[in-house]
Design a protein around this motif. Structure first.
Motif, PDB file in Angstrom:
ATOM      1  N   LEU A 135      -9.243   1.525   2.812  1.00 42.37           N
ATOM      2  CA  LEU A 135      -9.323   2.256   1.542  1.00 42.37           C
ATOM      3  C   LEU A 135     -10.578   3.118   1.500  1.00 42.37           C
ATOM      4  O   LEU A 135     -10.525   4.321   1.216  1.00 42.37           O
ATOM      5  N   LEU A 138     -10.661   6.121   3.916  1.00 46.32           N
ATOM      6  CA  LEU A 138      -9.865   7.247   3.422  1.00 46.32           C
ATOM      7  C   LEU A 138     -10.587   7.967   2.291  1.00 46.32           C
ATOM      8  O   LEU A 138     -10.686   9.211   2.285  1.00 46.32           O
ATOM      9  N   ILE A 155     -16.817   6.765  -7.650  1.00 44.25           N
ATOM     10  CA  ILE A 155     -15.910   7.065  -8.760  1.00 44.25           C
ATOM     11  C   ILE A 155     -14.460   6.932  -8.312  1.00 44.25           C
ATOM     12  O   ILE A 155     -13.627   6.357  -9.004  1.00 44.25           O
ATOM     13  N   LEU A 156     -14.156   7.456  -7.134  1.00 43.64           N
ATOM     14  CA  LEU A 156     -12.769   7.429  -6.666  1.00 43.64           C
ATOM     15  C   LEU A 156     -12.369   6.040  -6.201  1.00 43.64           C
ATOM     16  O   LEU A 156     -11.243   5.600  -6.415  1.00 43.64           O
ATOM     17  N   PRO A 159     -12.097   2.159  -9.065  1.00 42.15           N
ATOM     18  CA  PRO A 159     -10.880   1.736  -9.757  1.00 42.15           C
ATOM     19  C   PRO A 159      -9.773   1.343  -8.796  1.00 42.15           C
ATOM     20  O   PRO A 159      -8.984   0.447  -9.088  1.00 42.15           O
ATOM     21  N   LEU A 160      -9.736   1.994  -7.622  1.00 41.48           N
ATOM     22  CA  LEU A 160      -8.681   1.653  -6.663  1.00 41.48           C
ATOM     23  C   LEU A 160      -8.927   0.274  -6.042  1.00 41.48           C
ATOM     24  O   LEU A 160      -8.001  -0.382  -5.579  1.00 41.48           O
ATOM     25  N   ILE A 162      -9.987  -2.342  -7.613  1.00 41.39           N
ATOM     26  CA  ILE A 162      -9.855  -3.454  -8.556  1.00 41.39           C
ATOM     27  C   ILE A 162      -8.629  -4.350  -8.315  1.00 41.39           C
ATOM     28  O   ILE A 162      -8.761  -5.564  -8.331  1.00 41.39           O
ATOM     29  N   PRO A 163      -7.441  -3.766  -8.040  1.00 35.55           N
ATOM     30  CA  PRO A 163      -6.335  -4.678  -7.747  1.00 35.55           C
ATOM     31  C   PRO A 163      -6.623  -5.582  -6.555  1.00 35.55           C
ATOM     32  O   PRO A 163      -6.237  -6.763  -6.560  1.00 35.55           O
ATOM     33  N   LEU A 166      -9.162  -8.346  -7.739  1.00 30.90           N
ATOM     34  CA  LEU A 166      -8.597  -9.401  -8.579  1.00 30.90           C
ATOM     35  C   LEU A 166      -7.926 -10.477  -7.743  1.00 30.90           C
ATOM     36  O   LEU A 166      -8.106 -11.669  -7.975  1.00 30.90           O
ATOM     37  N   ILE A 194      -0.498  -5.566  -1.082  1.00 29.88           N
ATOM     38  CA  ILE A 194      -1.278  -4.410  -1.517  1.00 29.88           C
ATOM     39  C   ILE A 194      -2.024  -3.808  -0.328  1.00 29.88           C
ATOM     40  O   ILE A 194      -2.084  -2.592  -0.156  1.00 29.88           O
ATOM     41  N   VAL A 198      -1.986  -0.111   1.244  1.00 26.70           N
ATOM     42  CA  VAL A 198      -3.173   0.723   1.436  1.00 26.70           C
ATOM     43  C   VAL A 198      -3.248   1.224   2.867  1.00 26.70           C
ATOM     44  O   VAL A 198      -3.441   2.426   3.121  1.00 26.70           O
TER      45      VAL A 198
END
Lengths: 212, 334
Positions: A135, A138, A155-156, A159-160, A162-163, A166, A194, A198
């Motif tokens: 991730l 990229l 910033i990019l 949030p990506l 977080i899944p 968790l 997930i 990715v």
């Protein structure tokens, strides 16, 4: 293959970079634990992954910044972009797993070890390194094209991430034995699902994003 | 537009069916006579006073009928029950639902209206009393009304705004991901403008969906933000797309902008699906549709609501596509 070796060699040659990351890991751990001193398992896992996330951001940030434009052009004529990406990502995977082990060791020394199921925590660490390496590689390759690449990567990417985070936390909860749940396979399959998403997407998209 | 106009008018103006807001007292002991004071909602108890009947239901056919119902005014009535001292099943407490039947208002139910603690002296013969009464010949309420749901009450109207807004957002993001795919396959720079217009409007709809959801949450969960997994995940989803707009703003070259946007957009949409549809379903959440249940079970919508809900969904999706068309055209003119 040679590219991975090259990556590693460059990294080792610039020893300050690697030691910089190590220092970052140590100081982050030190700051956090000089505030808390002792942590219950749940907070231990949370702190662990938060430190890990920021360290991995720091570590991967340098992936594409290191080389000059001319070198990339040279690479571009020499290798397929996929090979380049794979080399970088696999190198980062190794780096992140190394950070994972170092961080674990540090926390064990300083705050005690809360992990009961060692193999499951190792698996979580391996999966996390894999997912984050692809991730972040990229995202860095996207962010490097802009003016403020460092801030844009966070910033990019945050949030990506977080899944992933968790599910990592849930698996860590299992590894520390604080959940009554006896079946980690659900979380495991979710996380690996997930991550494979990715990995697949980044492999598919990178050659296209890299063309410029 | 006409669809939406219809949705707004119908969604706001159609009154709710009569319901029961509260009952006092809330608990009582078995083997005694209980006087229940009932507060109704949108009810007309004074009409046909003698025709109001009331039951307390334990489960299925296990009911007792009120011995006497006295209407005070349109919104208030009292009914007295004799709670038998023995029950057909043994529990530590017995939650009873109140059922009211009225000729013009129809039937209204308040689940778990009264909690009964077991009597000290139990007469086993009285258990039979539970089966002597039956809920029979109840009346249907006529006219177009939305159902009255406990807790939800008037906020049930939010179903026509909150839910379709999210549906529309997913559609908009999906279409923009599709355009990105087209661009990836060697499309024109024009496709990038379409993509971005869709994402912008999708973001707007997402924010509106979040705000309507928060208002709803304030009324039903008692807090605008309760760190529920569904709330968190949707906020993160919006962050992902907001980050994309930041990325675009910091790029100079148009071609590069288009390519990176297309790549990131597909990546983001692929991660959006586990974020919004899989993770919230795996954990406990206050939001309907979590813990494995679909959000729309048989009881959530009745036919009157469907008459408004489906046009609302279609209307909001069309509105989103239309606004993004406008955004796209103004971008193109620039």
């Amino acid at each position: 293959m040679t590219l991975i070796a090259t990556e590693a060699r460059i990294e080792l040659r610039e020893r300050y970079a690697l030691s910089g990351i190590l220092l970052y890991v140590l100081s982050a751990a030190f700051i956090v634990f000089s505030i808390w001193k002792e942590l219950p398992p749940k907070e231990w896992g949370l702190t662990f992954w938060v430190i890990f996330l920021f360290c991995s951001l720091m570590a991967v940030l340098k992936t594409f910044g290191r080389e000059s434009e001319g070198r990339y052009f040279y690479f571009y004529t020499l290798y397929h972009p996929l090979e380049l990406f794979l080399a970088k990502a696999i190198y980062n995977l190794g780096l992140l797993f190394f950070i994972f082990l170092i961080l674990w060791g540090t926390l064990t020394l300083m705050a005690g070890n809360q992990i009961i199921r060692f193999s499951w925590f190792l698996i979580t660490g391996g999966l996390a390194s894999l997912g984050l390496a692809f991730l972040l590689t990229l995202i860095t390759s996207i962010a490097i094209k802009t003016q403020q690449s460092a801030s844009l990567t966070s910033i990019l990417a945050l949030p990506l991430m977080i899944p992933l985070l968790l599910n990592m936390l849930r698996l860590t909860a299992y590894a520390t034995g604080i959940t009554p749940d006896d079946n980690p396979w659900n979380e495991f399959s979710m996380l690996s699902g997930i991550i494979s998403l990715v990995v697949g997407l980044s492999l598919w998209l990178f050659p296209y994003l890299w063309r410029s | 537009m006409i669809l939406l106009l219809y949705v707004f008018i119908a969604g706001w103006l159609v009154p709710l069916k009569p319901g029961i807001i509260q009952v006092t007292p809330e608990r009582a002991e078995a083997g005694q006579i209980v006087e229940l004071e009932v507060t109704g909602y949108n009810s007309n108890y004074t009409k046909d006073q003698g025709e109001v009947r009331a039951w307390l239901r334990l489960a299925g056919d296990t009911v007792i009928q009120a011995r006497e119902v006295q209407v005070m005014d349109d919104r208030h009535l009292t009914c007295s029950f004799y709670i038998p001292s023995a029950f057909p099943v043994r529990q530590e407490a017995y939650p009873l639902s109140l059922i009211l039947d009225h000729t013009s208002d129809g039937t209204s139910v308040l689940p778990n209206a009264l909690f009964i603690t077991p009597a000290k002296v139990q007469d086993e013969n009285e258990a039979a009393l539970w089966f002597s009464d039956k809920v029979t010949s109840v009346h249907e309420q006529s006219g177009i009304r939305f159902p009255f749901r406990n807790i939800l009450s008037e906020t049930i109207r939010n179903t026509y705004f909150h839910v379709p807004l999210w549906f529309a957002m997913i559609i908009l993001f999906g279409v923009s991901a599709w355009y990105s795919l087209q661009y990836y396959r060697g499309g024109q720079i024009d496709l990038d403008r379409k993509t971005v217009a869709l994402v912008k409007v999708g973001l707007l709809f997402g924010v509106l969906g979040l705000v309507t959801g928060m208002l709803w949450a304030k009324n039903t969960w008692n807090a605008y933000w309760s760190w529920d997994v569904k709330q968190n995940m949707s906020a993160i989803a919006l962050l992902i797309y907001a980050a994309m707009m930041v990325m675009r703003a910091s790029l100079e070259d148009d071609m590069q902008k288009a390519r990176l946007t297309a790549g990131y957009n597909m990546f983001a949409f692929a991660l959006l699906i586990p974020l919004l549809f899989i993770i919230p379903r795996m954990t406990d959440s206050l939001h309907p549709g979590s813990g494995g249940n679909p959000a729309f079970g048989g009881e959530d919508l009745d036919n009157t609501m469907r008459m408004v809900f489906y046009p609302a969904v279609i209307g909001f999706i069309l509105l989103g596509l239309w606004i993004s068309q406008l955004v796209y055209r103004t971008e193109k003119l620039k």
